[in-house]
Scaffold this active site. Structure first.
Site, PDB file in Angstrom:
ATOM      1  N   LYS A 289       0.846  -1.179   0.000  1.00 14.39           N
ATOM      2  CA  LYS A 289       0.000   0.000   0.000  1.00 14.39           C
ATOM      3  C   LYS A 289       0.895   1.246   0.000  1.00 14.39           C
ATOM      4  O   LYS A 289       1.760   1.412   0.861  1.00 14.39           O
ATOM      5  CB  LYS A 289      -0.902   0.012   1.233  1.00 14.39           C
ATOM      6  CG  LYS A 289      -1.959  -1.085   1.237  1.00 14.39           C
ATOM      7  CD  LYS A 289      -3.007  -0.849   0.168  1.00 14.39           C
ATOM      8  CE  LYS A 289      -4.148  -1.836   0.281  1.00 14.39           C
ATOM      9  NZ  LYS A 289      -5.210  -1.579  -0.718  1.00 14.39           N
TER      10      LYS A 289
ATOM     11  N   ASP B 196      -0.115  -0.996  -4.794  1.00 11.98           N
ATOM     12  CA  ASP B 196      -1.475  -0.465  -4.807  1.00 11.98           C
ATOM     13  C   ASP B 196      -1.459   0.968  -4.295  1.00 11.98           C
ATOM     14  O   ASP B 196      -1.180   1.217  -3.122  1.00 11.98           O
ATOM     15  CB  ASP B 196      -2.387  -1.330  -3.924  1.00 11.98           C
ATOM     16  CG  ASP B 196      -3.850  -0.935  -4.041  1.00 11.98           C
ATOM     17  OD1 ASP B 196      -4.165  -0.020  -4.826  1.00 11.98           O
ATOM     18  OD2 ASP B 196      -4.678  -1.539  -3.346  1.00 11.98           O
TER      19      ASP B 196
ATOM     20  N   GLU C 252      -1.467  -0.747  -9.266  1.00 10.80           N
ATOM     21  CA  GLU C 252      -2.920  -0.757  -9.112  1.00 10.80           C
ATOM     22  C   GLU C 252      -3.471   0.636  -8.788  1.00 10.80           C
ATOM     23  O   GLU C 252      -2.989   1.298  -7.867  1.00 10.80           O
ATOM     24  CB  GLU C 252      -3.297  -1.747  -8.004  1.00 10.80           C
ATOM     25  CG  GLU C 252      -4.778  -1.935  -7.813  1.00 10.80           C
ATOM     26  CD  GLU C 252      -5.082  -3.040  -6.808  1.00 10.80           C
ATOM     27  OE1 GLU C 252      -6.232  -3.103  -6.335  1.00 10.80           O
ATOM     28  OE2 GLU C 252      -4.174  -3.837  -6.498  1.00 10.80           O
TER      29      GLU C 252
ATOM     30  N   ASP D 239      -8.917  -0.815 -10.043  1.00  5.48           N
ATOM     31  CA  ASP D 239      -9.654  -1.303  -8.876  1.00  5.48           C
ATOM     32  C   ASP D 239     -10.846  -0.403  -8.591  1.00  5.48           C
ATOM     33  O   ASP D 239     -11.978  -0.708  -8.971  1.00  5.48           O
ATOM     34  CB  ASP D 239      -8.722  -1.388  -7.670  1.00  5.48           C
ATOM     35  CG  ASP D 239      -9.433  -1.842  -6.397  1.00  5.48           C
ATOM     36  OD1 ASP D 239     -10.640  -2.142  -6.455  1.00  5.48           O
ATOM     37  OD2 ASP D 239      -8.797  -1.897  -5.342  1.00  5.48           O
TER      38      ASP D 239
ATOM     39  N   LYS E   3     -14.233  -6.779  -6.854  1.00  5.94           N
ATOM     40  CA  LYS E   3     -14.560  -6.872  -5.425  1.00  5.94           C
ATOM     41  C   LYS E   3     -16.072  -6.968  -5.282  1.00  5.94           C
ATOM     42  O   LYS E   3     -16.807  -6.162  -5.871  1.00  5.94           O
ATOM     43  CB  LYS E   3     -14.023  -5.666  -4.659  1.00  5.94           C
ATOM     44  CG  LYS E   3     -12.508  -5.612  -4.590  1.00  5.94           C
ATOM     45  CD  LYS E   3     -12.027  -4.400  -3.815  1.00  5.94           C
ATOM     46  CE  LYS E   3     -10.501  -4.377  -3.738  1.00  5.94           C
ATOM     47  NZ  LYS E   3     -10.008  -3.147  -3.059  1.00  5.94           N
TER      48      LYS E   3
END
Length: 372
Positions: free
Chosen positions: A163, A191, A218, A243, A267
């Protein structure tokens, strides 16, 4: 088989350590649990973890949506009629995908139990036998992220999601520190959670990342800036995953038409559950775009739902469903399936999750019943 009652629980799931991403820090995860009971006494469990930054839903709004609108609309319906259930929910309210996902997941769980088969058998059967488990590194100082990565490699992990999204220069230092610490054989996915905002900032970062063997980058830009994703994909040798920018079939059509991403992160909380997720996977498959199933850090219930989707589709190449290993207390027993560095599902009916109702009661902030 008819739906007789739906119970709704607002739950705080305790994390072992805070979860830190570009736009928020989570000391715990606020989840909404659904317990669906049929007239024949079968129980199906569902879950949603709403995120106001992505779907526009808060825990309070989602709880109210389920209590006053969605749950009452499906009492008396057959949970096997997935298409019809979604049509009824869509007619009641526009969007609200996380709220709908909780109902959707509970329906699949109870139908699997009724038929005596795992949910993946309702989706075309099991394709994958196991998936590598990816450890997620929250944003921290470069050395601390590298220390954690080294610790997890020693535990058996072979891939990481990093992250980032604080600032380009600092993020590049974080990524380089982890790569130097774990070596070239360990997979690293980056990400950004929209944190680099635009294509100019992202392309500046990409110049430093192209030699680091990154699996993919991402969602570096704001979720609705599909054109920026197109530009980055055209100018980068690092594969680009979308995403936050992919929520429903409308988004998928635009992404396919513009060739805006190399990979798609599906998701269930963004798209409305298992049934819509399968539609997105089929669309991606037709376009030749590989998929991942990710999460909003759900408990065993929501995580299992994502795994059943992933295990059933050839086009889904990776999973990042790490909730059960991040909680100090979980509602179910899915953690047993995490045999590092892999996850392998059991063959129990429905989601295959044994829910601990004593822990549910302990973690519940408030609850309501709809129906008899």
């Amino acid at each position: 088989m008819k739906i007789k009652q739906i119970e709704i629980f607002a739950v705080n799931l305790p994390l072992i350590k805070p979860f830190i991403i570009s736009y928020a820090t989570y000391p715990h995860i606020q989840s909404i649990i659904v317990k669906l009971t049929t007239e024949c006494g079968l129980v199906g469990w569902g879950e949603c973890v709403p995120d106001e930054h992505i779907t526009g839903e808060t825990p309070d709004s989602t709880y109210a949506m389920l209590k006053y609108t969605l749950a009452p609309s499906i009492i008396g319906q057959n949970p096997m009629e997935f298409e019809k259930i979604h049509e009824m929910m869509d007619k009641k309210v526009h969007k609200a995908p996380a709220a709908k996902a909780a109902i959707d997941i509970a329906c699949f769980d109870v139908v699997g139990k009724k038929l005596g088969v795992p949910v993946y058998q309702l989706l075309g059967g099991r394709y994958h036998e196991k998936f590598p488990v990816t450890h997620v590194l929250s944003i921290d100082d470069p050395d601390k992220m590298a220390d954690e990565a080294e610790e997890k490699v020693n535990e058996g992990y072979r891939s990481f999601k990093m992250k980032v999204g604080v600032d380009v220069a600092g993020d590049v230092k974080r990524i380089k520190a982890v790569r130097e610490r774990v070596g070239e054989e360990i997979a690293i996915r980056v990400d950004v959670n929209q944190g680099w905002v635009n294509s100019a900032n992202t392309l500046q970062a990409v110049r430093h990342l192209e030699g680091l063997g990154i699996d993919w980058l991402e969602q570096p830009v704001l979720q609705d800036d599909i054109d920026a994703m197109v530009e980055i994909k055209a100018k980068s040798t690092v594969p680009i995953m979308i995403d936050e920018g992919i929520r429903d079939m409308h988004d998928m059509r635009e992404i396919i038409a513009k060739r805006a991403a190399d990979k798609i992160n599906i998701k269930l909380m963004k798209c409305g559950g298992i049934y819509p997720a399968m539609k997105l996977a089929n669309m991606a498959e037709m376009a030749g775009i590989e998929c991942q199933v990710g999460s909003m850090v759900e408990s065993s219930i929501g995580s299992a739902a994502g795994f059943h989707v992933a295990f059933s589709k050839k086009i889904i190449k990776s999973v990042e469903l790490t909730g059960p290993v991040k909680f100090s207390q979980d509602l179910g027993d899915l953690k047993k399936s995490y045999i590092i560095p892999f996850i392998q599902l059991n063959e129990r009916p429905g989601l295959g999750v044994e829910v601990n109702e004593a822990i549910l009661t302990q973690l519940t902030q408030h609850s309501d019943k709809v129906g008899e």
